[in-house]
Write a protein that holds these residues in place. Structure first.
Motif, PDB file in Angstrom:
ATOM      1  N   GLU A  76      52.997 -23.143 -35.537  1.00  0.00           N
ATOM      2  CA  GLU A  76      53.413 -21.857 -35.337  1.00  0.00           C
ATOM      3  C   GLU A  76      54.638 -21.633 -34.208  1.00  0.00           C
ATOM      4  N   ALA A  77      55.774 -22.390 -34.799  1.00  0.00           N
ATOM      5  CA  ALA A  77      56.931 -22.004 -33.844  1.00  0.00           C
ATOM      6  C   ALA A  77      57.513 -20.717 -33.826  1.00  0.00           C
ATOM      7  N   TYR A  78      56.920 -19.696 -34.805  1.00  0.00           N
ATOM      8  CA  TYR A  78      57.304 -18.217 -34.556  1.00  0.00           C
ATOM      9  C   TYR A  78      56.541 -17.567 -33.484  1.00  0.00           C
ATOM     10  N   GLU A  79      55.517 -18.137 -33.124  1.00  0.00           N
ATOM     11  CA  GLU A  79      54.735 -17.426 -32.032  1.00  0.00           C
ATOM     12  C   GLU A  79      54.603 -18.648 -30.751  1.00  0.00           C
ATOM     13  N   THR A  80      54.572 -19.744 -31.066  1.00  0.00           N
ATOM     14  CA  THR A  80      54.285 -20.766 -29.882  1.00  0.00           C
ATOM     15  C   THR A  80      55.675 -21.397 -29.574  1.00  0.00           C
ATOM     16  N   SER A  81      56.340 -21.345 -28.172  1.00  0.00           N
ATOM     17  CA  SER A  81      57.527 -21.719 -27.400  1.00  0.00           C
ATOM     18  C   SER A  81      57.513 -23.162 -27.736  1.00  0.00           C
ATOM     19  N   PHE A 103      67.968 -32.994 -29.747  1.00  0.00           N
ATOM     20  CA  PHE A 103      68.234 -31.496 -30.592  1.00  0.00           C
ATOM     21  C   PHE A 103      66.637 -30.915 -30.965  1.00  0.00           C
ATOM     22  N   ILE A 104      66.575 -29.629 -30.393  1.00  0.00           N
ATOM     23  CA  ILE A 104      65.399 -29.191 -30.462  1.00  0.00           C
ATOM     24  C   ILE A 104      65.420 -27.832 -31.482  1.00  0.00           C
ATOM     25  N   GLY A 105      64.577 -28.013 -32.303  1.00  0.00           N
ATOM     26  CA  GLY A 105      64.397 -27.005 -33.456  1.00  0.00           C
ATOM     27  C   GLY A 105      65.068 -27.044 -34.696  1.00  0.00           C
ATOM     28  N   ASP A 106      65.012 -28.225 -35.222  1.00  0.00           N
ATOM     29  CA  ASP A 106      65.877 -28.447 -36.494  1.00  0.00           C
ATOM     30  C   ASP A 106      64.983 -28.072 -37.612  1.00  0.00           C
ATOM     31  N   TRP A 116      63.358 -16.342 -35.530  1.00  0.00           N
ATOM     32  CA  TRP A 116      61.812 -16.316 -35.126  1.00  0.00           C
ATOM     33  C   TRP A 116      61.728 -17.637 -34.186  1.00  0.00           C
ATOM     34  N   ILE A 117      62.163 -18.748 -34.241  1.00  0.00           N
ATOM     35  CA  ILE A 117      62.097 -19.468 -33.441  1.00  0.00           C
ATOM     36  C   ILE A 117      61.951 -19.381 -32.136  1.00  0.00           C
ATOM     37  N   VAL A 118      60.672 -19.702 -31.615  1.00  0.00           N
ATOM     38  CA  VAL A 118      60.560 -19.302 -29.935  1.00  0.00           C
ATOM     39  C   VAL A 118      60.944 -20.498 -29.191  1.00  0.00           C
ATOM     40  N   GLY A 139      67.692 -21.449 -32.262  1.00  0.00           N
ATOM     41  CA  GLY A 139      66.657 -20.504 -31.991  1.00  0.00           C
ATOM     42  C   GLY A 139      66.947 -19.951 -30.727  1.00  0.00           C
ATOM     43  N   GLY A 140      67.136 -18.524 -30.830  1.00  0.00           N
ATOM     44  CA  GLY A 140      67.345 -17.953 -29.297  1.00  0.00           C
ATOM     45  C   GLY A 140      66.223 -17.287 -28.829  1.00  0.00           C
ATOM     46  N   SER A 141      65.182 -16.953 -29.717  1.00  0.00           N
ATOM     47  CA  SER A 141      63.960 -16.248 -29.016  1.00  0.00           C
ATOM     48  C   SER A 141      63.285 -16.915 -27.852  1.00  0.00           C
TER      49      SER A 141
END
Length: 319
Positions: A76-81, A103-106, A116-118, A139-141
């Motif tokens: 749930e990377a779109y909701e969980t940081s 690197f974080i978020g590939d 959407w990436i939190v 991801g910038g969120s």
């Protein structure tokens, strides 16, 4: 307008996906690859989540020899940081003693759209790993980057569809004396990219990052304003590779670049994914290529006209 592929190389190493627990795969030498640890962003019951996979990784490899880690997806990377990811990496710093790059978020758009990436505050990683040389984030969120000091970081890459001005100010206000390569995807205001060239002032006036040689201010909806600011920026005199690609650069921005300080000292200028006319593209080439500058003008774009006088131009990656 989305990220369509995973990293294939990171920190000069081929990326290797850490296999599933039941996979019969021979693991490479720990220092020969960048290890990618990734879990489904839309998990099903029974799927191995990122935390347990990371723990299994730490038991399976010689952690002292691991040089690079790529964090892919998490549940749930779109909701969980990414905060738990950052915490887990920090908790392993006494085992990952040779770690030089993270690197974080590939993730691709199928995993989670870039905007959407939190993310979270990633700067504690710099305190936990004083030998870190490269840090990348997609991801910038929710991303935070308060001003920080790190004596050894050489490369910082932040890929977003919209980069918050506070994050920009935190990055350019950091004390990173070894930083040679900075790449910021500034994005669009529709996805939180509210920075202006004024937010880049310590970078552009040359007071930040004395070792900087490669600068990318990419994927920006205000690329003309960025180009105009760069045209008179003192930092450019010591830049070898300048990247203003992926944005909505028009003839106005390109003309500002050419009318500003000389760029003939550059080794490489990337303006790909642009909205330049053919005539302006030829003018850029004519001004720089004879001086040995490699000019990249790939992926020309055509503005969209809605028929009512509104013209639309788009950055390469937003959603």
């Amino acid at each position: 307008m989305t990220v369509g592929h995973y990293l294939q190389e990171f920190h000069g190493l081929p990326v290797f996906d850490f296999p599933a627990a039941d996979a019969r795969v021979e693991l490479p030498e720990a220092d020969r690859v960048a290890w990618r640890i990734s879990a489904p962003t839309y998990s099903d019951p029974g799927d191995e989540l990122w935390g347990p996979q990371f723990e299994r990784f730490l038991k399976a490899v010689d952690t002292r020899r691991v040089r690079a880690l790529v964090v892919g997806g998490w549940d749930e990377a779109y909701e969980t940081s990414s905060a738990d990811i950052v915490t887990a990496l920090i908790g392993a710093n006494n085992r990952l003693t040779g770690l030089a790059a993270v690197f974080i978020g590939d993730m691709t758009g199928e995993d989670c759209e870039i905007s959407w990436i939190v993310q979270s505050d990633v700067t504690p990683l710099l305190a936990a790993y004083p030998a870190l040389r490269e840090l990348g984030v997609r991801g910038g969120s929710g991303l935070a980057f308060p001003p920080v000091r790190h004596p050894g970081l050489e490369t910082l890459v932040v890929e977003t569809g919209g980069l918050d001005a506070e994050v920009v100010r935190g990055i350019v206000g950091s004390d990173l004396p070894a930083l040679e390569n900075l790449e910021l995807w500034l994005g669009t205001d529709e996805y939180g990219g509210d920075s202006t060239p004024d937010d880049l002032a310590p970078l552009l006036d040359g007071t930040a990052f004395p070792a900087l040689r490669r600068l990318g201010l990419r994927n920006s909806v205000i690329q003309d304003a960025v180009a105009a600011a760069v045209a008179g920026a003192p930092v450019v005199a010591r830049i070898e590779r300048l990247d203003l690609s992926m944005g909505v650069l028009t003839d106005e921005g390109a003309a500002a670049l050419l009318d500003g300080q000389p760029l003939t000292h550059l080794a490489h200028l990337d303006l790909s994914h642009h909205y330049l006319s053919e005539a302006m593209g030829e003018r850029v080439r004519a001004a720089l290529v004879p001086h040995g500058v490699t000019v990249v003008l790939d992926d020309p774009q055509v503005p969209e006209d809605d028929g009512d006088g509104e013209v639309y131009r788009y950055v390469a990656v937003a959603e």
